[in-house]
Enzyme design. Structure first.
Site, PDB file in Angstrom:
ATOM      1  N   SER A  20     -11.103   5.169  55.816  1.00 21.10           N
ATOM      2  CA  SER A  20     -10.545   3.900  56.310  1.00 21.10           C
ATOM      3  C   SER A  20      -9.889   4.058  57.686  1.00 21.10           C
ATOM      4  O   SER A  20      -9.182   5.027  57.941  1.00 21.10           O
ATOM      5  CB  SER A  20      -9.506   3.373  55.315  1.00 21.10           C
ATOM      6  OG  SER A  20      -8.870   2.244  55.864  1.00 21.10           O
ATOM      7  N   LYS A  71     -11.847  -5.669  45.825  1.00 25.62           N
ATOM      8  CA  LYS A  71     -11.545  -7.002  46.368  1.00 25.62           C
ATOM      9  C   LYS A  71     -11.580  -8.096  45.292  1.00 25.62           C
ATOM     10  O   LYS A  71     -10.764  -9.019  45.314  1.00 25.62           O
ATOM     11  CB  LYS A  71     -12.498  -7.344  47.513  1.00 25.62           C
ATOM     12  CG  LYS A  71     -12.261  -6.495  48.762  1.00 25.62           C
ATOM     13  CD  LYS A  71     -13.133  -6.925  49.923  1.00 25.62           C
ATOM     14  CE  LYS A  71     -12.897  -6.003  51.102  1.00 25.62           C
ATOM     15  NZ  LYS A  71     -13.645  -6.390  52.295  1.00 25.62           N
ATOM     16  N   ASN A  92      -8.629  -9.365  50.370  1.00 28.09           N
ATOM     17  CA  ASN A  92      -8.539  -8.088  51.094  1.00 28.09           C
ATOM     18  C   ASN A  92      -7.128  -7.823  51.603  1.00 28.09           C
ATOM     19  O   ASN A  92      -6.866  -6.779  52.182  1.00 28.09           O
ATOM     20  CB  ASN A  92      -9.547  -8.037  52.258  1.00 28.09           C
ATOM     21  CG  ASN A  92      -9.049  -8.806  53.468  1.00 28.09           C
ATOM     22  OD1 ASN A  92      -8.406  -9.845  53.330  1.00 28.09           O
ATOM     23  ND2 ASN A  92      -9.325  -8.306  54.654  1.00 28.09           N
ATOM     24  N   ASP A 107     -10.993 -11.305  56.051  1.00 27.49           N
ATOM     25  CA  ASP A 107     -12.322 -10.947  56.577  1.00 27.49           C
ATOM     26  C   ASP A 107     -12.988 -12.182  57.176  1.00 27.49           C
ATOM     27  O   ASP A 107     -13.584 -12.125  58.257  1.00 27.49           O
ATOM     28  CB  ASP A 107     -13.225 -10.404  55.457  1.00 27.49           C
ATOM     29  CG  ASP A 107     -12.788  -9.025  54.977  1.00 27.49           C
ATOM     30  OD1 ASP A 107     -12.287  -8.244  55.793  1.00 27.49           O
ATOM     31  OD2 ASP A 107     -12.957  -8.745  53.766  1.00 27.49           O
ATOM     32  N   ALA A 132     -26.933 -11.416  50.545  1.00 24.31           N
ATOM     33  CA  ALA A 132     -26.348 -12.355  49.585  1.00 24.31           C
ATOM     34  C   ALA A 132     -25.317 -11.668  48.699  1.00 24.31           C
ATOM     35  O   ALA A 132     -25.078 -12.068  47.571  1.00 24.31           O
ATOM     36  CB  ALA A 132     -27.460 -12.969  48.733  1.00 24.31           C
ATOM     37  N   GLY A 133     -24.694 -10.604  49.218  1.00 28.95           N
ATOM     38  CA  GLY A 133     -23.681  -9.877  48.454  1.00 28.95           C
ATOM     39  C   GLY A 133     -22.286 -10.397  48.738  1.00 28.95           C
ATOM     40  O   GLY A 133     -22.099 -11.526  49.209  1.00 28.95           O
ATOM     41  N   ALA A 135     -20.092  -9.436  51.024  1.00 28.17           N
ATOM     42  CA  ALA A 135     -19.799  -9.669  52.439  1.00 28.17           C
ATOM     43  C   ALA A 135     -20.413 -10.992  52.904  1.00 28.17           C
ATOM     44  O   ALA A 135     -19.803 -11.739  53.675  1.00 28.17           O
ATOM     45  CB  ALA A 135     -20.333  -8.513  53.271  1.00 28.17           C
ATOM     46  N   ARG A 156     -33.231  -9.869  50.585  1.00 25.01           N
ATOM     47  CA  ARG A 156     -34.328  -9.056  50.057  1.00 25.01           C
ATOM     48  C   ARG A 156     -34.665  -9.509  48.629  1.00 25.01           C
ATOM     49  O   ARG A 156     -35.814  -9.718  48.284  1.00 25.01           O
ATOM     50  CB  ARG A 156     -33.871  -7.587  50.080  1.00 25.01           C
ATOM     51  CG  ARG A 156     -34.896  -6.603  49.659  1.00 25.01           C
ATOM     52  CD  ARG A 156     -34.354  -5.213  49.842  1.00 25.01           C
ATOM     53  NE  ARG A 156     -33.148  -4.964  49.037  1.00 25.01           N
ATOM     54  CZ  ARG A 156     -32.461  -3.838  49.047  1.00 25.01           C
ATOM     55  NH1 ARG A 156     -32.830  -2.840  49.823  1.00 25.01           N
ATOM     56  NH2 ARG A 156     -31.388  -3.688  48.293  1.00 25.01           N
TER      57      ARG A 156
HETATM   58  P1  ATR Z   1     -21.510  -6.189  50.178  1.00 19.43           P
HETATM   59  O1  ATR Z   1     -20.224  -6.448  49.456  1.00 19.43           O
HETATM   60  O2  ATR Z   1     -21.391  -5.204  51.291  1.00 19.43           O
HETATM   61  O3  ATR Z   1     -22.172  -7.437  50.621  1.00 19.43           O
HETATM   62  P2  ATR Z   1     -23.406  -5.990  48.002  1.00 19.43           P
HETATM   63  O4  ATR Z   1     -22.756  -7.087  47.262  1.00 19.43           O
HETATM   64  O5  ATR Z   1     -23.863  -4.773  47.279  1.00 19.43           O
HETATM   65  O6  ATR Z   1     -22.447  -5.409  49.142  1.00 19.43           O
HETATM   66  O7  ATR Z   1     -24.621  -6.609  48.848  1.00 19.43           O
HETATM   67  C1  ATR Z   1     -25.437  -5.846  49.681  1.00 19.43           C
HETATM   68  C2  ATR Z   1     -26.392  -6.766  50.400  1.00 19.43           C
HETATM   69  O8  ATR Z   1     -27.168  -5.980  51.327  1.00 19.43           O
HETATM   70  C3  ATR Z   1     -27.405  -7.430  49.484  1.00 19.43           C
HETATM   71  O9  ATR Z   1     -27.721  -8.682  50.046  1.00 19.43           O
HETATM   72  C4  ATR Z   1     -28.587  -6.460  49.546  1.00 19.43           C
HETATM   73  O10 ATR Z   1     -29.814  -7.052  49.202  1.00 19.43           O
HETATM   74  P3  ATR Z   1     -30.283  -7.152  47.658  1.00 19.43           P
HETATM   75  O11 ATR Z   1     -29.546  -8.306  47.059  1.00 19.43           O
HETATM   76  O12 ATR Z   1     -31.731  -7.394  47.734  1.00 19.43           O
HETATM   77  O13 ATR Z   1     -29.923  -5.835  47.019  1.00 19.43           O
HETATM   78  C5  ATR Z   1     -28.558  -6.116  51.011  1.00 19.43           C
HETATM   79  N1  ATR Z   1     -29.226  -4.863  51.353  1.00 19.43           N
HETATM   80  C6  ATR Z   1     -28.779  -3.598  51.133  1.00 19.43           C
HETATM   81  N2  ATR Z   1     -29.657  -2.701  51.649  1.00 19.43           N
HETATM   82  C7  ATR Z   1     -30.658  -3.404  52.220  1.00 19.43           C
HETATM   83  C8  ATR Z   1     -31.853  -3.051  52.935  1.00 19.43           C
HETATM   84  N3  ATR Z   1     -32.167  -1.778  53.162  1.00 19.43           N
HETATM   85  N4  ATR Z   1     -32.647  -4.051  53.404  1.00 19.43           N
HETATM   86  C9  ATR Z   1     -32.313  -5.340  53.204  1.00 19.43           C
HETATM   87  N5  ATR Z   1     -31.207  -5.735  52.520  1.00 19.43           N
HETATM   88  C10 ATR Z   1     -30.388  -4.784  52.048  1.00 19.43           C
END
Ligand code: ATR
Length: 443
Positions: A20, A71, A92, A107, A132-133, A135, A156
């Site tokens: 961090s 979080k 956060n 954030d 769509a995670g 973040a 993806r």
């Molecule tokens: P965060 O809190 O950082 O958003 P997360 O909830 O695990 O972490 O979400 C990660 C995001 O990055 C998702 O949208 C993931 O896509 P999937 O839903 O298909 O898993 C995306 N992601 C991670 N690695 C990727 C890659 N190499 N190419 C495209 N999308 C990726």
């Protein structure tokens, strides 16, 4: 910083937490603004979050930043929530008012401030989000609150995009949809973690974007991701992720202390963290370049590259093997070629081999894109650092007088460095801070 019985504790929790940069940013601001707080990092494993929150109350910790994986848990454990945190479902920043915990999400407004700094206002724009995670959810909420005309989510895994779009649409009717293409986007933001590994990009279809599209990444290490490089090559404006990291801290800082950092402090924080120029450390062998380099990289969320390791990887053989095959001159040629490659990389900390300065053109080239810092240490410290290391033929078996002579002979070669830091009496993390302070002041 002088910790006394009146010093108020602040901190960050996460797992892992040792990477961090929040302690660095907050303590820098506390120092600048002469506030009697300290900010530390606490590793809290997933199963200990409840206990950590009880500890915050019991110990009177005034404020806490919360990072992965806590979080969502922090959201659950706060007594009240700000509108962003409530909407995003993630906290956060926690402020402790005599045992009553308020949860914030800085954030999301941090992202808006980071693009506003670059003159970008999302209001009325067609925005497209990659990912769509967790973040993505934060950035989506920020964009919708800032009044985007529409928000399309590309992911993806399409299902996840559909789900997030559905949830957001319930709050902002008709504004959000899951999409397959970014056609006509005026604002494109990567929220996936794809760019953290240097070679990956979640997107390459820059041609379909509006010609005045602003392309943003929330990934900040590397400072310029493959995704942003592609956008730049396509002639588009880009905004990297470091601004969001800085502003989420600045907003949290004000919530903790009630003091709003001024423009000057924020600019200094940018100079410290933005790494517009990489940092190249040079100096005699054994002066501590690698240890200081690692600390520096850690403090500024930069990539650390040991130039000798880079050469070994490039050549596919060890340095003694290279010397045996092509001699010192061949090694120096290879070293110069590697330095030329490294000089193209931004947002990095490099530690150079002790002999890299022998060719002036190496340093001249590096100075175009790096702050070249000469690390200086006493003969005694150099001998202490290298004692027992039999891999240093230049030093092995030498008396302090002989090493003094060697150092004197090298002295002229350091003349064209940007500045010198004498680390004889400082630990690597103190030396790293001195270097960052100098860069911050330099402007
Ligand atoms: P965060 O809190 O950082 O958003 P997360 O909830 O695990 O972490 O979400 C990660 C995001 O990055 C998702 O949208 C993931 O896509 P999937 O839903 O298909 O898993 C995306 N992601 C991670 N690695 C990727 C890659 N190499 N190419 C495209 N999308 C990726």
């Amino acid at each position: 910083m002088n910790i006394t019985a009146k010093t108020v504790p602040l901190g960050v929790i996460g797992s892992p937490i040792s990477h961090s940069v929040s302690p660095e940013m907050h303590n820098f601001l506390l120092d600048k603004l002469e506030l009697n707080y300290f900010y530390a990092a606490y590793p809290v494993p997933p199963e200990s979050l409840d206990a950590a929150f009880a500890g915050v109350k019991a110990l009177g910790i005034r404020g806490l930043n919360v990072t992965v994986p806590h979080k969502e848990g922090a959201y659950r454990l706060c007594d009240r929530l700000d509108p962003y945190a409530a909407e995003i479902g993630a906290v956060n920043t926690v402020v402790n008012d005599n045992g009553r915990l308020s949860g914030y999400n800085t954030d999301a407004p941090g992202f808006i401030k980071s693009i506003a700094r670059e003159g970008v206002d999302p209001a009325g724009k067609k925005a497209v989000l990659l990912g769509a995670g967790g973040a993505a959810r934060g950035v989506a909420s920020a964009l919708l609150r800032a009044g985007v005309a529409e928000l399309r989510i590309i992911n993806r895994t399409r299902d996840r995009a559909e789900r997030l779009a559905g949830e957001l649409n319930a709050l902002y009717p008709g504004k959000v949809k899951a999409a397959g293409t970014a056609e006509g986007a005026e604002l494109l933001i990567n929220t996936t973690s794809a760019g953290m590994k240097n070679s990956e990009s979640p997107f390459s279809d820059y041609g379909v974007l509006s010609p005045d599209c602003v392309v943003c990444d929330i990934v900040y290490c590397p400072r310029e991701t493959v995704f942003l490089k592609g956008a730049k090559a396509a002639g588009l404006r880009t905004v990297g992720g470091i601004g969001m990291l800085i502003y989420q801290a600045v907003i949290a800082f004000e919530l903790f202390t009630g003091v709003r950092p001024g423009e000057e402090e924020i600019e200094q924080l940018f100079r410290r963290m933005e790494m517009k120029k990489s940092i190249a450390l040079t100096g005699f062998m054994g002066c501590g370049k690698s240890a200081i380099g690692r600390e520096l990289a850690q403090m500024s969320a930069a990539e650390y590259i040991d130039c000798d390791d880079y050469i070994v990887e490039k050549a596919g053989k060890s340095i003694p093997e290279i010397f045996a095959e092509v001699g010192e001159a061949g090694f120096r040629d290879l070293e110069s070629r590697c330095i030329a490659e490294l000089s193209e990389k931004n947002g990095c900390v490099f530690s150079l081999g002790g002999g890299a300065v022998l060719r002036r053109e190496n340093i001249d080239l590096l100075r175009k894109s790096c702050n070249v810092v000469r690390i200086k240490a006493s003969v005694e410290k150099i001998l202490r650092n290298t004692a027992g290391d039999t891999n240093r033929p230049l030093l092995n078996g030498k008396t302090p007088e002989q090493v003094t002579e060697l150092l004197a002979a090298r002295e002229p070669y350091y003349e064209n460095c940007d500045f010198t830091v004498d680390v004889t009496h400082t630990y690597p993390n103190q030396s790293a801070r001195i270097i960052l302070d100098k860069i911050t002041e330099k402007a």
